[in-house]
Design a protein around this motif. Sequence first.
Motif, PDB file in Angstrom:
ATOM      1  N   GLY A 110       0.799  -1.208   0.000  1.00 25.68           N
ATOM      2  CA  GLY A 110       0.000   0.000   0.000  1.00 25.68           C
ATOM      3  C   GLY A 110       0.840   1.269   0.000  1.00 25.68           C
ATOM      4  O   GLY A 110       0.507   2.247  -0.679  1.00 25.68           O
ATOM      5  N   GLY A 111       1.942   1.271   0.755  1.00 25.10           N
ATOM      6  CA  GLY A 111       2.777   2.459   0.806  1.00 25.10           C
ATOM      7  C   GLY A 111       3.413   2.780  -0.532  1.00 25.10           C
ATOM      8  O   GLY A 111       3.406   3.937  -0.990  1.00 25.10           O
ATOM      9  N   THR A 112       3.971   1.767  -1.182  1.00 24.53           N
ATOM     10  CA  THR A 112       4.592   1.975  -2.491  1.00 24.53           C
ATOM     11  C   THR A 112       3.560   2.411  -3.523  1.00 24.53           C
ATOM     12  O   THR A 112       3.791   3.330  -4.324  1.00 24.53           O
ATOM     13  CB  THR A 112       5.283   0.688  -2.952  1.00 24.53           C
ATOM     14  OG1 THR A 112       6.248   0.290  -1.975  1.00 24.53           O
ATOM     15  CG2 THR A 112       5.969   0.874  -4.289  1.00 24.53           C
TER      16      THR A 112
ATOM     17  N   THR B 144       2.305  16.458  -4.016  1.00 21.55           N
ATOM     18  CA  THR B 144       2.364  15.544  -2.880  1.00 21.55           C
ATOM     19  C   THR B 144       2.177  14.102  -3.281  1.00 21.55           C
ATOM     20  O   THR B 144       2.385  13.221  -2.481  1.00 21.55           O
ATOM     21  CB  THR B 144       1.273  15.901  -1.863  1.00 21.55           C
ATOM     22  OG1 THR B 144      -0.007  15.847  -2.509  1.00 21.55           O
ATOM     23  CG2 THR B 144       1.488  17.285  -1.284  1.00 21.55           C
ATOM     24  N   GLY B 145       1.743  13.828  -4.501  1.00 23.32           N
ATOM     25  CA  GLY B 145       1.425  12.466  -4.866  1.00 23.32           C
ATOM     26  C   GLY B 145       2.515  11.802  -5.651  1.00 23.32           C
ATOM     27  O   GLY B 145       3.688  12.112  -5.543  1.00 23.32           O
ATOM     28  N   ALA B 146       2.086  10.891  -6.528  1.00 24.35           N
ATOM     29  CA  ALA B 146       3.037  10.029  -7.195  1.00 24.35           C
ATOM     30  C   ALA B 146       3.868  10.767  -8.233  1.00 24.35           C
ATOM     31  O   ALA B 146       4.929  10.305  -8.613  1.00 24.35           O
ATOM     32  CB  ALA B 146       2.285   8.880  -7.876  1.00 24.35           C
ATOM     33  N   ASP B 147       3.376  11.935  -8.692  1.00 17.27           N
ATOM     34  CA  ASP B 147       4.106  12.618  -9.740  1.00 17.27           C
ATOM     35  C   ASP B 147       5.364  13.315  -9.244  1.00 17.27           C
ATOM     36  O   ASP B 147       6.172  13.770 -10.035  1.00 17.27           O
ATOM     37  CB  ASP B 147       3.191  13.659 -10.407  1.00 17.27           C
ATOM     38  CG  ASP B 147       2.036  12.977 -11.108  1.00 17.27           C
ATOM     39  OD1 ASP B 147       0.990  13.607 -11.235  1.00 17.27           O
ATOM     40  OD2 ASP B 147       2.215  11.822 -11.534  1.00 17.27           O
ATOM     41  N   ALA B 148       5.490  13.428  -7.911  1.00 19.44           N
ATOM     42  CA  ALA B 148       6.691  14.065  -7.376  1.00 19.44           C
ATOM     43  C   ALA B 148       7.867  13.109  -7.501  1.00 19.44           C
ATOM     44  O   ALA B 148       7.832  12.012  -6.993  1.00 19.44           O
ATOM     45  CB  ALA B 148       6.474  14.441  -5.905  1.00 19.44           C
ATOM     46  N   GLN B 149       8.902  13.541  -8.209  1.00 18.48           N
ATOM     47  CA  GLN B 149      10.045  12.672  -8.443  1.00 18.48           C
ATOM     48  C   GLN B 149      11.037  12.791  -7.284  1.00 18.48           C
ATOM     49  O   GLN B 149      11.863  13.695  -7.250  1.00 18.48           O
ATOM     50  CB  GLN B 149      10.717  13.053  -9.769  1.00 18.48           C
ATOM     51  CG  GLN B 149       9.801  12.924 -10.972  1.00 18.48           C
ATOM     52  CD  GLN B 149       9.318  11.500 -11.166  1.00 18.48           C
ATOM     53  OE1 GLN B 149      10.071  10.547 -10.991  1.00 18.48           O
ATOM     54  NE2 GLN B 149       8.056  11.347 -11.532  1.00 18.48           N
ATOM     55  N   VAL B 150      10.913  11.911  -6.312  1.00 16.17           N
ATOM     56  CA  VAL B 150      11.770  11.928  -5.135  1.00 16.17           C
ATOM     57  C   VAL B 150      12.419  10.558  -5.006  1.00 16.17           C
ATOM     58  O   VAL B 150      11.737   9.532  -5.083  1.00 16.17           O
ATOM     59  CB  VAL B 150      10.958  12.248  -3.859  1.00 16.17           C
ATOM     60  CG1 VAL B 150      11.866  12.222  -2.644  1.00 16.17           C
ATOM     61  CG2 VAL B 150      10.291  13.601  -4.003  1.00 16.17           C
ATOM     62  N   PRO B 151      13.745  10.513  -4.848  1.00 16.19           N
ATOM     63  CA  PRO B 151      14.422   9.221  -4.777  1.00 16.19           C
ATOM     64  C   PRO B 151      14.267   8.558  -3.414  1.00 16.19           C
ATOM     65  O   PRO B 151      15.177   8.536  -2.601  1.00 16.19           O
ATOM     66  CB  PRO B 151      15.888   9.609  -5.040  1.00 16.19           C
ATOM     67  CG  PRO B 151      16.004  11.001  -4.528  1.00 16.19           C
ATOM     68  CD  PRO B 151      14.691  11.652  -4.797  1.00 16.19           C
ATOM     69  N   VAL B 152      13.064   8.059  -3.128  1.00 11.04           N
ATOM     70  CA  VAL B 152      12.817   7.339  -1.880  1.00 11.04           C
ATOM     71  C   VAL B 152      13.205   5.879  -2.052  1.00 11.04           C
ATOM     72  O   VAL B 152      12.860   5.246  -3.055  1.00 11.04           O
ATOM     73  CB  VAL B 152      11.327   7.460  -1.489  1.00 11.04           C
ATOM     74  CG1 VAL B 152      11.051   6.651  -0.224  1.00 11.04           C
ATOM     75  CG2 VAL B 152      10.960   8.914  -1.271  1.00 11.04           C
TER      76      VAL B 152
ATOM     77  N   GLY C  76       6.531  11.153  -0.444  1.00 11.10           N
ATOM     78  CA  GLY C  76       6.803   9.879   0.222  1.00 11.10           C
ATOM     79  C   GLY C  76       5.908   9.608   1.405  1.00 11.10           C
ATOM     80  O   GLY C  76       6.296   8.880   2.327  1.00 11.10           O
ATOM     81  N   GLN C  77       4.670  10.155   1.413  1.00 10.78           N
ATOM     82  CA  GLN C  77       3.767   9.890   2.523  1.00 10.78           C
ATOM     83  C   GLN C  77       3.391   8.416   2.591  1.00 10.78           C
ATOM     84  O   GLN C  77       3.237   7.851   3.673  1.00 10.78           O
ATOM     85  CB  GLN C  77       2.489  10.735   2.401  1.00 10.78           C
ATOM     86  CG  GLN C  77       2.697  12.218   2.642  1.00 10.78           C
ATOM     87  CD  GLN C  77       3.011  12.960   1.359  1.00 10.78           C
ATOM     88  OE1 GLN C  77       3.245  12.355   0.312  1.00 10.78           O
ATOM     89  NE2 GLN C  77       3.003  14.299   1.432  1.00 10.78           N
ATOM     90  N   GLY C  78       3.238   7.780   1.427  1.00  8.03           N
ATOM     91  CA  GLY C  78       2.937   6.357   1.413  1.00  8.03           C
ATOM     92  C   GLY C  78       4.088   5.535   1.965  1.00  8.03           C
ATOM     93  O   GLY C  78       3.878   4.558   2.694  1.00  8.03           O
ATOM     94  N   TYR C  79       5.311   5.928   1.603  1.00  2.00           N
ATOM     95  CA  TYR C  79       6.493   5.239   2.132  1.00  2.00           C
ATOM     96  C   TYR C  79       6.541   5.341   3.652  1.00  2.00           C
ATOM     97  O   TYR C  79       6.761   4.353   4.353  1.00  2.00           O
ATOM     98  CB  TYR C  79       7.753   5.847   1.526  1.00  2.00           C
ATOM     99  CG  TYR C  79       9.026   5.457   2.231  1.00  2.00           C
ATOM    100  CD1 TYR C  79       9.583   4.196   2.063  1.00  2.00           C
ATOM    101  CD2 TYR C  79       9.674   6.360   3.080  1.00  2.00           C
ATOM    102  CE1 TYR C  79      10.755   3.841   2.728  1.00  2.00           C
ATOM    103  CE2 TYR C  79      10.836   6.020   3.735  1.00  2.00           C
ATOM    104  CZ  TYR C  79      11.377   4.759   3.555  1.00  2.00           C
ATOM    105  OH  TYR C  79      12.525   4.400   4.215  1.00  2.00           O
ATOM    106  N   ALA C  80       6.313   6.553   4.190  1.00  2.00           N
ATOM    107  CA  ALA C  80       6.348   6.739   5.639  1.00  2.00           C
ATOM    108  C   ALA C  80       5.218   5.973   6.314  1.00  2.00           C
ATOM    109  O   ALA C  80       5.421   5.341   7.358  1.00  2.00           O
ATOM    110  CB  ALA C  80       6.257   8.226   5.975  1.00  2.00           C
ATOM    111  N   SER C  81       4.019   6.001   5.738  1.00  2.00           N
ATOM    112  CA  SER C  81       2.892   5.283   6.318  1.00  2.00           C
ATOM    113  C   SER C  81       3.126   3.779   6.294  1.00  2.00           C
ATOM    114  O   SER C  81       2.787   3.067   7.241  1.00  2.00           O
ATOM    115  CB  SER C  81       1.599   5.628   5.567  1.00  2.00           C
ATOM    116  OG  SER C  81       1.309   7.009   5.660  1.00  2.00           O
ATOM    117  N   GLY C  82       3.713   3.282   5.192  1.00  4.37           N
ATOM    118  CA  GLY C  82       4.023   1.860   5.120  1.00  4.37           C
ATOM    119  C   GLY C  82       5.059   1.447   6.140  1.00  4.37           C
ATOM    120  O   GLY C  82       4.961   0.382   6.766  1.00  4.37           O
ATOM    121  N   ALA C  83       6.078   2.299   6.336  1.00  3.31           N
ATOM    122  CA  ALA C  83       7.090   1.995   7.343  1.00  3.31           C
ATOM    123  C   ALA C  83       6.487   1.978   8.737  1.00  3.31           C
ATOM    124  O   ALA C  83       6.843   1.132   9.571  1.00  3.31           O
ATOM    125  CB  ALA C  83       8.222   3.023   7.267  1.00  3.31           C
TER     126      ALA C  83
END
Length: 455
Positions: A46-48, A175-183, A366-373
């Motif tokens: 879900g986070g990814t 804030t969503g998936a379109d933000a290119q952040v190297p998480v 990376g809110q999904g990444y943080a929530s998944g963690a």
Amino acid sequence: MFLTGFAALAVMPMLPLAARDLDGVALYPLVAGAFVAASLLGGVLGGTWADRAGARRPLTAGVVLTVLTLLVSATSPNIWQLALGRFADGVAAGLVAVSVNAAVGQSYPDRLRARALALMSACWIVPSLAGPPLAGLVAAWWSWRAVFFGLAGLTVLPAAAAVLLLRGATVDPATGADAQVPVRRPALPAAAAVSAAAALTQYGVSAWDVPHAVCAAAGLALLVAFAPRLLPAHTWRAGRGLPATVLLRALTSGAYFTLEAFVPLMLSTARRVPGVVTGLAFTGAALAWAGASWVQGRAQGRVARHRLVAFGSGVMAAAVALAGLCTLPAVPAAAAVSSMVLAAAGMGLAAPSLTLLSLRHAPAGGQGYASGAMQTSQNLGQTVVLALASALFSAVSAVAGGQLPPFACAFGLLVVPALAAAALASRTRAHSRTPDGGRPPAPEPAPGTAEASKG
């Protein structure tokens, strides 16, 4: 969230009945542990997914899968299909939980997030009061299968809403998936290995013999090898920011949910109190959690979040100490009920605050990444702390005998993670945002980014 809570609280009392009806009591620990183990995998998925495509798609998949898994469990001809249904339901629960937190981070401004999370907690009040009794009545009048079928019918409503109302939603590029952040994304094979490890560990601590000990040892070894791959770098060292926040979620969740498992067991076995008293403990705990969550929502901007975490963890440590006192025969059993209520109040302050801090520390997009963690950490904390407490409980029972000394040792162990969370709370501190909602310059790279992972 209301119907999710209803399903969660209504299903748990039915599992022992289902296991007995399917001649699978010996495998009941596997059925009970499959849900928590699978939610680890669901949280990573879900986070990814939420970061790549927004929270609506994993949320839709989660609620639709919940309906299907309830039907799988309802039609189980044997204990293995029931275990499969609970595993799939755990995946769905992980998807939903992470998607909701990611949606709060992606959709709400910082000043409203605390109240949104308080509303999520409030959605569990009525289910905690009505879910278990209604499920018990339905099981008594018809069967446990009717409970699963009824919950599937109720869950069709949010599933349809998710499919029809959210399909046209768009993702905010900021804030969503379109933000290119190297998480740094956790690998799915590692998530699957950790889920299997959690199931092995929970099954292994359910009995005290060689086969169960081998399963527990194998599960713990897999957790040590693969769990760090699902969490931000420096989590186990309580690195400032997101790593410390993730670690504190494991410590607080492990202490609370293990206490929630051992206090009812002590009340029903060692203290011999009526079942209605144990039910009141769960009801009081649900109300206390929701009330404390409402308080933290109103404290937005007035009290620093890391201070609420420290205070809530301290309250939990006091609750564990109170439960330990209840192992003395002279102390009334009602004090044990009070310990669950007090611990829930501490979690009501600490848990939403940790979620908000994780969203503040998350890298952009990376809110999904943080929530998944956070979801992974919560389940790992439950698994490991419960396993250690159960092993200590079994060992003391075999050596010392009696009913109360093993509980005293288990509660003594639970004081450690609660106090550790209170002591480390300052490492979760978040810097204030700029007036326009952005982030001030950080002194070091955000955990999980490419710059941070180079070290």
